[in-house]
Design an enzyme around this catalytic site. Sequence first.
Site, PDB file in Angstrom:
ATOM      1  N   ASP A 241       0.826  -1.202   0.000  1.00 44.75           N
ATOM      2  CA  ASP A 241       0.000   0.000   0.000  1.00 44.75           C
ATOM      3  C   ASP A 241       0.856   1.246   0.000  1.00 44.75           C
ATOM      4  OD1 ASP A 241      -1.723  -2.257   1.320  1.00 44.75           O
ATOM      5  OD2 ASP A 241      -3.106  -0.729   0.540  1.00 44.75           O
TER       6      ASP A 241
HETATM    7  C1  LIG Z   1      -2.373  -4.202  -5.295  1.00 45.99           C
HETATM    8  S1  LIG Z   1      -3.365  -4.003  -3.875  1.00 45.99           S
HETATM    9  C2  LIG Z   1      -2.286  -3.509  -2.666  1.00 45.99           C
HETATM   10  C3  LIG Z   1      -2.786  -3.783  -1.246  1.00 45.99           C
HETATM   11  O1  LIG Z   1      -4.115  -3.243  -0.962  1.00 45.99           O
HETATM   12  C4  LIG Z   1      -4.798  -4.175  -0.074  1.00 45.99           C
HETATM   13  O2  LIG Z   1      -5.393  -3.523   1.022  1.00 45.99           O
HETATM   14  P1  LIG Z   1      -7.014  -3.315   1.078  1.00 45.99           P
HETATM   15  O3  LIG Z   1      -7.633  -4.614   0.629  1.00 45.99           O
HETATM   16  O4  LIG Z   1      -7.301  -2.971   2.541  1.00 45.99           O
HETATM   17  O5  LIG Z   1      -7.283  -2.157   0.165  1.00 45.99           O
HETATM   18  C5  LIG Z   1      -3.712  -5.089   0.406  1.00 45.99           C
HETATM   19  O6  LIG Z   1      -2.932  -4.499   1.431  1.00 45.99           O
HETATM   20  C6  LIG Z   1      -2.915  -5.248  -0.882  1.00 45.99           C
HETATM   21  O7  LIG Z   1      -1.692  -5.887  -0.719  1.00 45.99           O
END
Ligand SMILES: CSC[C@H]1O[C@H](OP(=O)(O)O)[C@H](O)[C@@H]1O
Length: 353
Positions: A241
Amino acid sequence: MTLESIRYRAGSLQILNQLLLPHQTTYEEIHSVQDAYEAIKSMKVRGAPAIAIVGCLSLAVELRAGAGGDDPVTFIRESLCHLTSARPTAVNMGRAARELMEFAENESMEKNSEQLRESVISWIEDMLERDVNDNKKIGNYGAQHILSGVPRDSVTILTHCNTGSLATAGYGTALGVVRSLHTLGRLKRVYCTETRPYNQGSRLTAYEAVAEGIPATLITDSMAALTMREMNITAVVVGADRVVANGDTANKVGTYQLAISAKHHGIPFYVAAPSTSCDLSLESGRDIIIEVRPPEELTSINGIPIAAPGIEVWNPAFDVTPHQLITGGIITELGVFLPSELQAALTGRLTAL
Ligand SMILES: CSC[C@H]1O[C@H](OP(=O)(O)O)[C@H](O)[C@@H]1O
């Protein structure tokens, strides 16, 4: 068949409501920036790149309808600021906001309001194709790097959360590496963790893998260390992220303990992230804001309580993996780099071999 998390054409935006997957495939119209903010905040759409793309596309939809009147720059600035506040940890929305704002202000010097709106819409629409292209490069760079250590055999990967087509504009990042290995005929199996409490792994990654016939096995988060010991894991590959200047990486909670376990088992640990998920303005992971989500997301599933009423809850959505534990490297669209090489790579002072 690759799932579409985002459906866009000029003036129209739909998102796949990921809260309803895998049981319901429901697309919802996004008519405004506020609709996008609410969809991002509630995690109907999630994934660092997808958040930025949906946020900016919602702005494009409003601009195409003439939003901002004679002062579109103010509307754009206020909209991007609002969208960036929806979820603080992923850098992509904030980075896109900063870059788009700089573009819009430059364009406003020589374009009237209508021309400016068209120019900004075009900038935003380019994000879709750029993200997919970046992800395919990440997939290929990552696959080649992992295979370079395994000349002939197939490989077994462990991944966390969802980093596929449902988290991006398509193909995915860490799951893009898995897709590339599968396409090359060199993927023996991918183990995906369920990723409590939102269950991105059991609901989303498993959904993508089954839909595409990718050999995958679902495990609970608590099985990850045992899987590393027993299942001949070649590499752990996760998304990001926010990757900061020293390579420390914020990713879905549970990533940090996977990195510790990978280190213990001597398994290379990779982060797969486009440059749009990198933030060189922060020196180390200590500077990253970690989003804490509502307790109900941990104490219930689909509204059904699964915890003792009254229990206190801590529900951080992310954790930070120190760069020292990212032993395989950081896989970007520019190549695979050690954490110590990242800054030079992203500023063009270092190119992949
Ligand atoms: C390519 S997605 C990157 C990252 O986003 C996800 O978090 P969330 O589902 O809370 O938006 C997850 O940390 C992924 O690795």
